[in-house]
Scaffold this active site. Sequence first.
Site, PDB file in Angstrom:
ATOM      1  N   GLY A 278       0.810  -1.217   0.000  1.00 18.26           N
ATOM      2  CA  GLY A 278       0.000   0.000   0.000  1.00 18.26           C
ATOM      3  C   GLY A 278       0.840   1.263   0.000  1.00 18.26           C
TER       4      GLY A 278
ATOM      5  N   ASP B 287      -2.607   7.118  -6.802  1.00 21.15           N
ATOM      6  CA  ASP B 287      -1.210   6.707  -6.597  1.00 21.15           C
ATOM      7  C   ASP B 287      -0.280   7.396  -7.595  1.00 21.15           C
ATOM      8  OD1 ASP B 287      -2.160   5.007  -4.684  1.00 21.15           O
ATOM      9  OD2 ASP B 287      -1.053   3.257  -5.386  1.00 21.15           O
TER      10      ASP B 287
ATOM     11  N   GLY C 277       2.652   2.380  -2.684  1.00 24.48           N
ATOM     12  CA  GLY C 277       2.826   2.964  -4.021  1.00 24.48           C
ATOM     13  C   GLY C 277       4.043   2.464  -4.765  1.00 24.48           C
ATOM     14  N   SER C 278       4.548   1.274  -4.422  1.00 26.46           N
ATOM     15  CA  SER C 278       5.795   0.842  -5.061  1.00 26.46           C
ATOM     16  C   SER C 278       5.640   0.661  -6.571  1.00 26.46           C
ATOM     17  CB  SER C 278       6.314  -0.435  -4.391  1.00 26.46           C
ATOM     18  OG  SER C 278       5.972  -1.569  -5.099  1.00 26.46           O
TER      19      SER C 278
ATOM     20  N   ALA D 255       5.649   4.017  -8.223  1.00 23.96           N
ATOM     21  CA  ALA D 255       6.955   4.680  -8.090  1.00 23.96           C
ATOM     22  C   ALA D 255       7.988   4.092  -9.050  1.00 23.96           C
ATOM     23  CB  ALA D 255       7.458   4.593  -6.650  1.00 23.96           C
TER      24      ALA D 255
END
Length: 308
Positions: A101, A148, A103-104, A107
């Site tokens: 949770g 996100d 946002g990997s 990103a």
Amino acid sequence: MSIYKATAPGKVILFGEHAVVYGQPALAVPLLDLRATAIVESGAPGSGLAISAEDLNLQLSLAEAAAHALALTARLVLDQLAVPEPDARITVRSDIPIASGLGSGAAVSAALARALTGYLGQPLSDGDLSALVYEVEKFHHGTPSGIDNTVVCFEQPVYFVRGQAPEILRPGRPFELIVGDTGVASPTRETVSAVRKARERNRERLELIFAAIGSITDRARTAIEQGDIPYLGPLMNDNQALLRRLKVSSPELEALIAAALGAGAAGAKLSGGGGGGSMIALVEGNVDAVRNALYEAGATRVFHTVVR
Ligand code: PMV
């Protein structure tokens, strides 16, 4: 040899997850110290584009765009810029835990797209980058709200309503959060789908919960902008009570939330899709006590961040 490097941060959702999928507002902030990095270096003539994700021990080519988000990101960049496949090597690495949770996925895609567009001499605006990463988010989530990719690309606190231009949120004074990872991987796609099914069964009840979450989010926005930080704690607890009613909390999340509150956090809630993943706690000066309590309650990782 030409080389280009770019990074993008993780994120936490402060208020409004799930309800944001159904048109309610949400607030999210970047985790500026927790980042994904992508480096593009020129390769031998004829080598084509090679992507390697060090943490995942993964080697990809553009041909895998239908099956892997990183290859898809590179494909979308080349299509958008209308350039042929370059002879280059992209290396991606990330400090952001996966499926937590935080946002990997957004990103690493943002870092890759930023590095590749920079390397090709055609950097994108934050808004265009966010739109491109949104296309990749669909691959992860199915029906993402877009929050996100927005917060990860703009790297600023945002007030977000699906389908509208994001508004940058300016806190009246900085505040501190502790993020605790349950270590239980929970794909957002699954909790989003469970909430969708619950809404199909009982639309009126679910819409009332979403509206109540939206109203909390709006009150939180005003409190943040006015620097009324103590008011945020109770709002986080109220938001968590509604997330429980959506059945997206979990025993591990509840254990961390109880531990944080027991150690003096002013408020705590899950953050993101839930079902596992991460929780956040609002702290004022009691960072160490809350961090220790979270580890004792089973957190696999704990992060501290200042929102400004
Ligand atoms: O699990 P995360 O951090 O990707 O957050 C998902 C947030 C949801 O509101 C549950 C879904 C969405 O697309 O906004």
